[in-house]
Design a protein around this motif. Structure first.
Motif, PDB file in Angstrom:
ATOM      1  N   LEU A  79     -15.940 -33.711   8.808  1.00  0.00           N
ATOM      2  CA  LEU A  79     -15.740 -34.896   9.650  1.00  0.00           C
ATOM      3  C   LEU A  79     -14.324 -35.453   9.531  1.00  0.00           C
ATOM      4  O   LEU A  79     -13.763 -35.960  10.493  1.00  0.00           O
ATOM      5  CB  LEU A  79     -16.751 -35.987   9.289  1.00  0.00           C
ATOM      6  CG  LEU A  79     -18.158 -35.804   9.824  1.00  0.00           C
ATOM      7  CD1 LEU A  79     -19.072 -36.902   9.300  1.00  0.00           C
ATOM      8  CD2 LEU A  79     -18.179 -35.784  11.342  1.00  0.00           C
ATOM      9  N   ALA A  80     -13.738 -35.337   8.341  1.00  0.00           N
ATOM     10  CA  ALA A  80     -12.395 -35.873   8.131  1.00  0.00           C
ATOM     11  C   ALA A  80     -11.313 -34.988   8.733  1.00  0.00           C
ATOM     12  O   ALA A  80     -10.241 -35.476   9.105  1.00  0.00           O
ATOM     13  CB  ALA A  80     -12.141 -36.055   6.636  1.00  0.00           C
ATOM     14  N   THR A  81     -11.571 -33.674   8.855  1.00  0.00           N
ATOM     15  CA  THR A  81     -10.507 -32.760   9.274  1.00  0.00           C
ATOM     16  C   THR A  81     -10.746 -32.089  10.623  1.00  0.00           C
ATOM     17  O   THR A  81      -9.843 -31.427  11.123  1.00  0.00           O
ATOM     18  CB  THR A  81     -10.319 -31.653   8.220  1.00  0.00           C
ATOM     19  OG1 THR A  81     -11.546 -30.942   8.073  1.00  0.00           O
ATOM     20  CG2 THR A  81      -9.887 -32.241   6.892  1.00  0.00           C
ATOM     21  N   ALA A  82     -11.918 -32.228  11.205  1.00  0.00           N
ATOM     22  CA  ALA A  82     -12.210 -31.533  12.463  1.00  0.00           C
ATOM     23  C   ALA A  82     -11.386 -32.113  13.605  1.00  0.00           C
ATOM     24  O   ALA A  82     -11.201 -33.328  13.707  1.00  0.00           O
ATOM     25  CB  ALA A  82     -13.699 -31.625  12.792  1.00  0.00           C
ATOM     26  N   SER A  83     -10.898 -31.226  14.455  1.00  0.00           N
ATOM     27  CA  SER A  83     -10.093 -31.693  15.590  1.00  0.00           C
ATOM     28  C   SER A  83     -10.984 -32.227  16.704  1.00  0.00           C
ATOM     29  O   SER A  83     -10.571 -33.091  17.473  1.00  0.00           O
ATOM     30  CB  SER A  83      -9.224 -30.550  16.124  1.00  0.00           C
ATOM     31  OG  SER A  83     -10.049 -29.480  16.525  1.00  0.00           O
ATOM     32  N   GLU A  84     -12.200 -31.739  16.782  1.00  0.00           N
ATOM     33  CA  GLU A  84     -13.111 -32.200  17.828  1.00  0.00           C
ATOM     34  C   GLU A  84     -14.485 -32.469  17.210  1.00  0.00           C
ATOM     35  O   GLU A  84     -15.141 -31.565  16.714  1.00  0.00           O
ATOM     36  CB  GLU A  84     -13.237 -31.135  18.922  1.00  0.00           C
ATOM     37  CG  GLU A  84     -13.802 -31.681  20.202  1.00  0.00           C
ATOM     38  CD  GLU A  84     -13.695 -30.655  21.308  1.00  0.00           C
ATOM     39  OE1 GLU A  84     -14.732 -30.355  21.898  1.00  0.00           O
ATOM     40  OE2 GLU A  84     -12.584 -30.170  21.550  1.00  0.00           O
ATOM     41  N   LEU A  85     -14.877 -33.728  17.248  1.00  0.00           N
ATOM     42  CA  LEU A  85     -16.165 -34.121  16.681  1.00  0.00           C
ATOM     43  C   LEU A  85     -17.210 -34.177  17.789  1.00  0.00           C
ATOM     44  O   LEU A  85     -16.877 -34.296  18.962  1.00  0.00           O
ATOM     45  CB  LEU A  85     -16.039 -35.492  16.011  1.00  0.00           C
ATOM     46  CG  LEU A  85     -15.119 -35.531  14.793  1.00  0.00           C
ATOM     47  CD1 LEU A  85     -14.937 -36.953  14.316  1.00  0.00           C
ATOM     48  CD2 LEU A  85     -15.666 -34.664  13.683  1.00  0.00           C
ATOM     49  N   PRO A  86     -18.477 -34.096  17.426  1.00  0.00           N
ATOM     50  CA  PRO A  86     -19.531 -34.166  18.440  1.00  0.00           C
ATOM     51  C   PRO A  86     -19.436 -35.477  19.227  1.00  0.00           C
ATOM     52  O   PRO A  86     -19.306 -36.544  18.653  1.00  0.00           O
ATOM     53  CB  PRO A  86     -20.831 -34.124  17.632  1.00  0.00           C
ATOM     54  CG  PRO A  86     -20.457 -33.650  16.286  1.00  0.00           C
ATOM     55  CD  PRO A  86     -19.020 -33.939  16.092  1.00  0.00           C
ATOM     56  N   GLN A  87     -19.474 -35.386  20.542  1.00  0.00           N
ATOM     57  CA  GLN A  87     -19.358 -36.560  21.391  1.00  0.00           C
ATOM     58  C   GLN A  87     -20.638 -36.854  22.156  1.00  0.00           C
ATOM     59  O   GLN A  87     -20.626 -37.546  23.146  1.00  0.00           O
ATOM     60  CB  GLN A  87     -18.190 -36.387  22.367  1.00  0.00           C
ATOM     61  CG  GLN A  87     -16.845 -36.306  21.704  1.00  0.00           C
ATOM     62  CD  GLN A  87     -16.513 -37.556  20.898  1.00  0.00           C
ATOM     63  OE1 GLN A  87     -16.795 -38.676  21.297  1.00  0.00           O
ATOM     64  NE2 GLN A  87     -15.935 -37.356  19.726  1.00  0.00           N
ATOM     65  N   SER A  88     -21.713 -36.299  21.722  1.00  0.00           N
ATOM     66  CA  SER A  88     -22.995 -36.569  22.364  1.00  0.00           C
ATOM     67  C   SER A  88     -24.054 -36.578  21.275  1.00  0.00           C
ATOM     68  O   SER A  88     -23.745 -36.617  20.093  1.00  0.00           O
ATOM     69  CB  SER A  88     -23.295 -35.491  23.410  1.00  0.00           C
ATOM     70  OG  SER A  88     -23.468 -34.254  22.770  1.00  0.00           O
ATOM     71  N   THR A  89     -25.288 -36.508  21.692  1.00  0.00           N
ATOM     72  CA  THR A  89     -26.358 -36.477  20.698  1.00  0.00           C
ATOM     73  C   THR A  89     -26.568 -35.073  20.136  1.00  0.00           C
ATOM     74  O   THR A  89     -27.451 -34.854  19.338  1.00  0.00           O
ATOM     75  CB  THR A  89     -27.670 -36.987  21.317  1.00  0.00           C
ATOM     76  OG1 THR A  89     -27.953 -36.190  22.465  1.00  0.00           O
ATOM     77  CG2 THR A  89     -27.562 -38.440  21.686  1.00  0.00           C
ATOM     78  N   ALA A  90     -25.749 -34.108  20.574  1.00  0.00           N
ATOM     79  CA  ALA A  90     -25.849 -32.752  20.028  1.00  0.00           C
ATOM     80  C   ALA A  90     -25.492 -32.774  18.546  1.00  0.00           C
ATOM     81  O   ALA A  90     -24.687 -33.574  18.097  1.00  0.00           O
ATOM     82  CB  ALA A  90     -24.919 -31.819  20.783  1.00  0.00           C
ATOM     83  N   GLU A  91     -26.102 -31.879  17.809  1.00  0.00           N
ATOM     84  CA  GLU A  91     -25.886 -31.834  16.371  1.00  0.00           C
ATOM     85  C   GLU A  91     -25.012 -30.646  15.996  1.00  0.00           C
ATOM     86  O   GLU A  91     -25.010 -29.627  16.676  1.00  0.00           O
ATOM     87  CB  GLU A  91     -27.221 -31.713  15.636  1.00  0.00           C
ATOM     88  CG  GLU A  91     -28.128 -32.897  15.832  1.00  0.00           C
ATOM     89  CD  GLU A  91     -29.423 -32.732  15.073  1.00  0.00           C
ATOM     90  OE1 GLU A  91     -29.814 -31.589  14.776  1.00  0.00           O
ATOM     91  OE2 GLU A  91     -30.046 -33.756  14.767  1.00  0.00           O
ATOM     92  N   VAL A  92     -24.267 -30.805  14.928  1.00  0.00           N
ATOM     93  CA  VAL A  92     -23.518 -29.706  14.335  1.00  0.00           C
ATOM     94  C   VAL A  92     -24.340 -29.219  13.153  1.00  0.00           C
ATOM     95  O   VAL A  92     -24.677 -29.992  12.259  1.00  0.00           O
ATOM     96  CB  VAL A  92     -22.133 -30.179  13.846  1.00  0.00           C
ATOM     97  CG1 VAL A  92     -21.426 -29.072  13.111  1.00  0.00           C
ATOM     98  CG2 VAL A  92     -21.312 -30.683  15.003  1.00  0.00           C
ATOM     99  N   VAL A  93     -24.692 -27.954  13.152  1.00  0.00           N
ATOM    100  CA  VAL A  93     -25.471 -27.382  12.058  1.00  0.00           C
ATOM    101  C   VAL A  93     -24.665 -26.235  11.466  1.00  0.00           C
ATOM    102  O   VAL A  93     -24.267 -25.327  12.188  1.00  0.00           O
ATOM    103  CB  VAL A  93     -26.844 -26.865  12.549  1.00  0.00           C
ATOM    104  CG1 VAL A  93     -27.626 -26.280  11.397  1.00  0.00           C
ATOM    105  CG2 VAL A  93     -27.615 -27.976  13.222  1.00  0.00           C
ATOM    106  N   ARG A  94     -24.423 -26.289  10.178  1.00  0.00           N
ATOM    107  CA  ARG A  94     -23.629 -25.245   9.526  1.00  0.00           C
ATOM    108  C   ARG A  94     -24.209 -24.918   8.167  1.00  0.00           C
ATOM    109  O   ARG A  94     -24.758 -25.777   7.491  1.00  0.00           O
ATOM    110  CB  ARG A  94     -22.193 -25.708   9.335  1.00  0.00           C
ATOM    111  CG  ARG A  94     -21.470 -25.902  10.631  1.00  0.00           C
ATOM    112  CD  ARG A  94     -20.023 -26.027  10.399  1.00  0.00           C
ATOM    113  NE  ARG A  94     -19.374 -26.042  11.716  1.00  0.00           N
ATOM    114  CZ  ARG A  94     -18.098 -25.958  11.876  1.00  0.00           C
ATOM    115  NH1 ARG A  94     -17.315 -25.840  10.851  1.00  0.00           N
ATOM    116  NH2 ARG A  94     -17.570 -25.975  13.072  1.00  0.00           N
ATOM    117  N   SER A  95     -24.022 -23.662   7.776  1.00  0.00           N
ATOM    118  CA  SER A  95     -24.360 -23.246   6.419  1.00  0.00           C
ATOM    119  C   SER A  95     -23.115 -23.380   5.567  1.00  0.00           C
ATOM    120  O   SER A  95     -21.995 -23.215   6.045  1.00  0.00           O
ATOM    121  CB  SER A  95     -24.835 -21.794   6.398  1.00  0.00           C
ATOM    122  OG  SER A  95     -26.078 -21.684   7.016  1.00  0.00           O
ATOM    123  N   VAL A  96     -23.313 -23.680   4.318  1.00  0.00           N
ATOM    124  CA  VAL A  96     -22.199 -23.850   3.395  1.00  0.00           C
ATOM    125  C   VAL A  96     -21.760 -22.479   2.912  1.00  0.00           C
ATOM    126  O   VAL A  96     -22.568 -21.689   2.429  1.00  0.00           O
ATOM    127  CB  VAL A  96     -22.609 -24.743   2.204  1.00  0.00           C
ATOM    128  CG1 VAL A  96     -21.494 -24.835   1.192  1.00  0.00           C
ATOM    129  CG2 VAL A  96     -22.999 -26.113   2.705  1.00  0.00           C
TER     130      VAL A  96
END
Length: 135
Positions: free
Chosen positions: A61-78
């Motif tokens: 969240l601190a470094t992403a150039s484009e954050l989610p702008q809707s109710t869509a979710e970002v899902v990632r594995s570590v």
């Protein structure tokens, strides 16, 4: 004299039965302690994996150039090291209030981090709300 011999045999047999019961009880208690210790260790591993996922989500969240702008979710594995039999930790980022900035110009995101232990049934979930300044 024969009565005394018979009585001492009975005393020795009772003593051996009591000693056997004591040994069985101590063995059972030790096995239970081992199980409890193993479960606690597995829960700690899953919690640490969830903390790592939460930390990675905050960095995203601190470094992403484009954050989610809707109710869509970002899902990632570590990425990184995982335990031999464990699933990789993951995180889910969702926007709160449809990604509209608050009066202070911040957008709020909800992070749900999930970590797994060695067993498939051991799961820890951590949740955090983070504010990001709207650009």
């Amino acid at each position: 004299m024969t009565v005394a011999r018979g009585f001492s045999l009975l005393v020795v047999l009772v003593f051996l039965v009591l000693l056997g019961m004591l040994g069985f009880t101590l063995t059972h208690a030790t096995i239970m302690q081992e199980k409890i210790s193993g479960n606690l260790h597995d829960k700690q591993l899953s919690f640490l994996a969830a903390e790592a996922a939460l930390r990675e989500a905050r960095i995203y969240l601190a470094t992403a150039s484009e954050l989610p702008q809707s109710t869509a979710e970002v899902v990632r594995s570590v990425a990184g090291k995982t335990l031999p039999n464990a699933r990789a930790a993951s995180y889910r980022i969702a926007c709160i209030n449809a990604c509209r900035p608050s009066g202070s110009g911040h957008v709020y995101y909800r992070i749900l981090a999930t970590g797994f232990g060695m067993r498939a049934t051991t799961v820890s979930e951590l949740e955090m709300v983070v504010s990001v300044e709207d650009e």
